[in-house]
Design an enzyme around this catalytic site. Structure first.
Site, PDB file in Angstrom:
ATOM      1  N   ASP A 124       0.826  -1.204   0.000  1.00 39.38           N
ATOM      2  CA  ASP A 124       0.000   0.000   0.000  1.00 39.38           C
ATOM      3  C   ASP A 124       0.862   1.256   0.000  1.00 39.38           C
ATOM      4  O   ASP A 124       1.516   1.566   0.995  1.00 39.38           O
ATOM      5  CB  ASP A 124      -0.900   0.009   1.240  1.00 39.38           C
ATOM      6  CG  ASP A 124      -2.029  -0.992   1.126  1.00 39.38           C
ATOM      7  OD1 ASP A 124      -2.790  -0.912   0.142  1.00 39.38           O
ATOM      8  OD2 ASP A 124      -2.142  -1.854   2.015  1.00 39.38           O
ATOM      9  N   ASP A 176     -10.512  -5.157  -0.898  1.00 36.77           N
ATOM     10  CA  ASP A 176      -9.453  -4.596  -0.050  1.00 36.77           C
ATOM     11  C   ASP A 176     -10.050  -3.760   1.072  1.00 36.77           C
ATOM     12  O   ASP A 176     -10.606  -2.693   0.831  1.00 36.77           O
ATOM     13  CB  ASP A 176      -8.538  -3.730  -0.935  1.00 36.77           C
ATOM     14  CG  ASP A 176      -7.360  -3.163  -0.166  1.00 36.77           C
ATOM     15  OD1 ASP A 176      -7.143  -3.581   0.986  1.00 36.77           O
ATOM     16  OD2 ASP A 176      -6.660  -2.298  -0.730  1.00 36.77           O
TER      17      ASP A 176
HETATM   18  C1  DX5 Z   1      -6.093   0.755   3.100  1.00 33.02           C
HETATM   19  C2  DX5 Z   1      -5.281  -0.230   2.312  1.00 33.02           C
HETATM   20  C3  DX5 Z   1      -5.601  -1.665   2.633  1.00 33.02           C
HETATM   21  C4  DX5 Z   1      -5.380  -2.031   4.077  1.00 33.02           C
HETATM   22  C5  DX5 Z   1      -5.836  -3.414   4.339  1.00 33.02           C
HETATM   23  O1  DX5 Z   1      -5.733   2.023   2.719  1.00 33.02           O
HETATM   24  O2  DX5 Z   1      -5.460  -0.069   0.926  1.00 33.02           O
HETATM   25  O3  DX5 Z   1      -4.866  -2.514   1.778  1.00 33.02           O
HETATM   26  O4  DX5 Z   1      -4.051  -1.960   4.441  1.00 33.02           O
HETATM   27  O5  DX5 Z   1      -5.701  -3.665   5.697  1.00 33.02           O
HETATM   28  P1  DX5 Z   1      -6.891  -4.286   6.527  1.00 33.02           P
HETATM   29  O6  DX5 Z   1      -7.131  -5.635   5.960  1.00 33.02           O
HETATM   30  O7  DX5 Z   1      -6.383  -4.314   7.935  1.00 33.02           O
HETATM   31  O8  DX5 Z   1      -8.080  -3.383   6.350  1.00 33.02           O
HETATM   32 ZN    ZN Z   2      -4.614  -1.673  -0.394  1.00 27.76          ZN
END
Ligand code: DX5
Ligand code: ZN
Length: 228
Positions: A36, A179
């Site tokens: 990310d 996501d």
């Molecule tokens: C949020 C990101 C996600 C996030 C996912 O901005 O794009 O990929 O890190 O993490 P979880 O699964 O904890 O929501």
């Molecule tokens: Zn992401």
């Protein structure tokens, strides 16, 4: 229907030890690792850039799924490709059809995959619907971009179902990546609604046994598929 894939998001791990995050993903049999990238403008956090992606690239062969949550992707597309991203995903909110076409040329010149992402409240724009045959992955976000550990916005499910139906109707073989807030408890809804790539930050790295957490998500998803 595309196969189930698990993509742990290293944002949920200790950012001072990303090498270990990658090791966990490899050991747990993840299909790809989700990176990310946030610039503090598109979303309210700043994570890491192409230098970090490149450093991690030297440490494993796992598919790098780089999610660019940045305002000006055209300024950085080449840097992230050179750093070793295999799939580079751009947000539809900062693009137009012609901007997409420029990025598409850059990604395909390096023979890499391209993805498009939409935030929970964003509908798939017309220009993007018209270009689905050029991307490998559509990322449907189920939290507002910025941070790991938020809970999934279930109100996105009808949109996910609509997109999945559109892709099937057109006979396309896109991955539909979900996501944000993926946990064993909501895998059922996600897979039933058409998601096949499960991104999980807290759902993997927040667990006591993150290596096993990858298998737990996969098994849950495969169970749903079997019952379909
Ligand atoms: C949020 C990101 C996600 C996030 C996912 O901005 O794009 O990929 O890190 O993490 P979880 O699964 O904890 O929501
Ligand atoms: Zn992401």
């Amino acid at each position: 229907m595309n196969e189930i894939k698990i993509a742990p998001s290293i944002l949920a791990w200790d950012l001072g030890d990303l090498e270990e995050a990658i090791r966990i993903s490899v050991k747990g049999g993840a299909d790809q690792v989700h990176l990310d990238v946030i610039d503090g403008h598109f979303a309210p956090n700043i994570t890491f850039g192409p230098g970090t992606v490149k450093a991690l690239r030297g440490r494993c062969d796992l598919k790098f799924d780089t999610h660019l949550m940045i305002d000006s992707p055209h300024l950085y597309v080449d840097k992230f490709l050179e750093a070793g991203s295999d799939l580079l995903t751009f947000h539809a909110e900062v693009l137009t059809g012609s901007r997409f076409d420029d990025l598409y040329r850059a990604v395909h010149a390096k023979e890499k995959e391209m993805g498009l992402a939409i935030k929970p409240k964003t509908e798939l724009p017309r220009w993007a619907a018209d270009r689905l045959d050029r991307i490998s992955t559509l990322v449907v976000m189920t939290v507002n971009p910025g941070f790991s550990g938020q809970s999934m916005d279930m109100s996105v499910m009808p949109k996910l179902q609509k997109i999945s139906a559109l892709i099937q109707d057109r006979g396309l073989m896109l991955d539909i990546e979900v996501d944000g807030g993926v946990e064993p408890e909501n895998v059922h809804e996600v897979v039933k609604s058409g998601g096949n790539v499960l991104v999980a930050g807290a759902g993997v790295y927040g667990k006591k046994d993150p290596v096993n957490a990858i298998s737990v998500l996969r098994e849950r998803a495969l169970q749903v598929r079997k019952a379909q």
